[in-house]
Design an enzyme around this catalytic site. Sequence first.
Site, PDB file in Angstrom:
ATOM      1  N   ARG B 244       0.694  -1.194  -0.038  1.00 13.75           N
ATOM      2  CA  ARG B 244       0.083  -0.068   0.031  1.00 13.75           C
ATOM      3  C   ARG B 244       0.930   1.149   0.081  1.00 13.75           C
ATOM      4  O   ARG B 244       2.001   1.270   0.701  1.00 13.75           O
ATOM      5  CB  ARG B 244      -0.919   0.168   1.071  1.00 13.75           C
ATOM      6  CG  ARG B 244      -2.095  -0.947   1.211  1.00 13.75           C
ATOM      7  CD  ARG B 244      -3.111  -0.735   0.160  1.00 13.75           C
ATOM      8  NE  ARG B 244      -4.218  -1.794   0.083  1.00 13.75           N
ATOM      9  CZ  ARG B 244      -4.231  -2.622  -0.825  1.00 13.75           C
ATOM     10  NH1 ARG B 244      -3.282  -2.791  -1.499  1.00 13.75           N
ATOM     11  NH2 ARG B 244      -5.439  -3.296  -0.868  1.00 13.75           N
ATOM     12  N   GLU B 273      -2.711   7.636  -4.568  1.00 13.60           N
ATOM     13  CA  GLU B 273      -3.187   6.891  -6.175  1.00 13.60           C
ATOM     14  C   GLU B 273      -4.545   7.007  -6.143  1.00 13.60           C
ATOM     15  O   GLU B 273      -5.387   6.651  -5.154  1.00 13.60           O
ATOM     16  CB  GLU B 273      -2.689   5.535  -6.600  1.00 13.60           C
ATOM     17  CG  GLU B 273      -3.234   4.604  -5.354  1.00 13.60           C
ATOM     18  CD  GLU B 273      -2.597   3.367  -5.403  1.00 13.60           C
ATOM     19  OE1 GLU B 273      -1.314   3.002  -5.281  1.00 13.60           O
ATOM     20  OE2 GLU B 273      -3.480   2.258  -5.672  1.00 13.60           O
ATOM     21  N   HIS B 293      -0.729   0.032  -9.989  1.00  9.22           N
ATOM     22  CA  HIS B 293      -1.286  -0.836  -8.894  1.00  9.22           C
ATOM     23  C   HIS B 293      -1.724  -1.981  -9.888  1.00  9.22           C
ATOM     24  O   HIS B 293      -3.031  -2.114  -9.894  1.00  9.22           O
ATOM     25  CB  HIS B 293      -2.232  -0.103  -8.377  1.00  9.22           C
ATOM     26  CG  HIS B 293      -2.696  -0.716  -7.096  1.00  9.22           C
ATOM     27  ND1 HIS B 293      -3.306  -0.386  -5.789  1.00  9.22           N
ATOM     28  CD2 HIS B 293      -2.596  -2.217  -6.642  1.00  9.22           C
ATOM     29  CE1 HIS B 293      -3.178  -1.291  -4.839  1.00  9.22           C
ATOM     30  NE2 HIS B 293      -2.834  -2.223  -5.438  1.00  9.22           N
TER      31      HIS B 293
END
Lengths: 332, 332
Positions: B244, B273, B293
């Site tokens: 994360r 993000e 991601h």
Amino acid sequence: MSLLEATPELDLVVWPDDRSCDRTWLLGNIPGSTGLVVMLTEKVDSEILDRAGPSLKVVSTMSVGYEHIDLRAAAQRGLRVGYTPDVLTDAVADLSVMLALMTSRNAGIAMAVAKDGQWPNHPWSPFALCGPQLSTMASSPARKAGFLGFGRIAQATLARLVSFGITHCLYSSNPSSPTNHERDAELAKRYNLQSVTKVDIDELARESDFIFVLAPGGHDTYHIINENFLKQMRRTSILINASRGTLVDSDALARALREGWIWGAGLDVVEGEPNVTLDHPLVKEPRCIILPHIGSATLETRRAMAVRAAQNVIAGVLGGNMPAEVDLSGYR
Amino acid sequence: MSLLEATPELDLVVWPDDRSCDRTWLLGNIPGSTGLVVMLTEKVDSEILDRAGPSLKVVSTMSVGYEHIDLRAAAQRGLRVGYTPDVLTDAVADLSVMLALMTSRNAGIAMAVAKDGQWPNHPWSPFALCGPQLSTMASSPARKAGFLGFGRIAQATLARLVSFGITHCLYSSNPSSPTNHERDAELAKRYNLQSVTKVDIDELARESDFIFVLAPGGHDTYHIINENFLKQMRRTSILINASRGTLVDSDALARALREGWIWGAGLDVVEGEPNVTLDHPLVKEPRCIILPHIGSATLETRRAMAVRAAQNVIAGVLGGNMPAEVDLSGYR
């Protein structure tokens, strides 16, 4: 350099810049030399060797390839030639796995999203940026790695792929050499693979999920990856080339990518390199990862290659055993 | 979809586009639903749950994280919540290894040379584009992999690194949980490692050649990779984050890269993000690889996640066992 500097028999003349050596500088400085250390970028032909004169005993190249050296001209002058095999096996195997991962995971397209500042505008959906997975998993338990050429680097690449859950290894190599069943059985056992099998090139194309081209260049393998080969590959399969550009027909590969015959390609070498410009058919293919021939480009490997090249030139000048000497008997 | 369609008890209402679901569409279509399948991109809060009404029994998310679902609100309404752990372990481990290779081999810079048509003008020199090598080799026989967090994904990443010749494994995890010496000894034996050792976070920073951040997000790990941590890392070491974004202080990392405290960073996640634009301090750092991601983004894994999400919603609606249900007992 420290090895060379510690050898009192040598007077060193060193190209001072951190780029390829100018040929005119080399021609001007080589007369009277006893040894010559070069890179892949320096063409060593009769002109260079004649300019060096009869004092020259050895040419040592910091590369595993020696296509830039006129071996016949060297042999005729009674020279020895050193090169640096083996030490780059690990670096090239690492790069082959990296290219397989990058191609399967759409790393080129994905990186561009972030680097171009487009992440906020990139629509998320369940299968956006998805590609075929290198690793096996419970719901997808089989994966076949194919190798065109099955020498040291291919086997080092296989060793790395094992921990990603690869289940089968197929390879195609020189058809005239006998199949080494004992070695293949030993590899299958060591890596807990369901099979390690020598196949013909059509079966390699049809059956492999990932195909690694790791064979020598030259006439026998010229454009061995052509339209016929690519058309037999699966739509989800991936082609990696970390050997020599001449093995792959770039136009056929570009068509295969455009028309979706295969999933993608990862190339560390391209025919005609370094003359690969924006109008090259592969450069703008989004499913093609291209690297500028960095197979051996790690700090550790280039240091090891430099040490080997220094050892070779020292042994050649002083008349000792060179750690890796090119066999010139066929040229004499 | 085929699983859902094969369940006669269900009437399906499906968002028709291949992008995140519009909230207004969801609010308009949810009244009277018995089950809801969502992605990480859909915020499931009291408004959504109230609009669904008392018929709703289950929320099933196609993700391992469930921070987008108000668990308290779900528990108060007697709902069950399903998610998709475990199936993405292999995909994220693959990506972690890919990022380690890409960062060490300067893949971002190297790809840009070829894609921008600059290969012909790129000066070759023995150490151009070189970085620290992931693999061990004869002249560089030790390599330490460090893990911040040592759960399933970290251990799957370690398993892959073993075939690259990693010799030592260090990890740092929740300080309050006891060290599992037996498990660590078993891992060291299975992977033929010289050691598998739990260390404090400072030792992790100091000793690791490659550091993989694979710990949960949240308050306890917020900016755990900060200036203090990065300053203790080696100049040739590499940081990977595939967990994360909140674990890494982006400003500190950008400074570390600019000033050469560390070799490079590979990130699949960035704090804030997807709002990572061209003015973000990490986007233009040449030694920073950023991916948007895509940790679980493979065809095989997303299919497995979809199957799990479908199984969860079917079991939730029909009252059966959900394959992966979030424990809401703490919220009731």
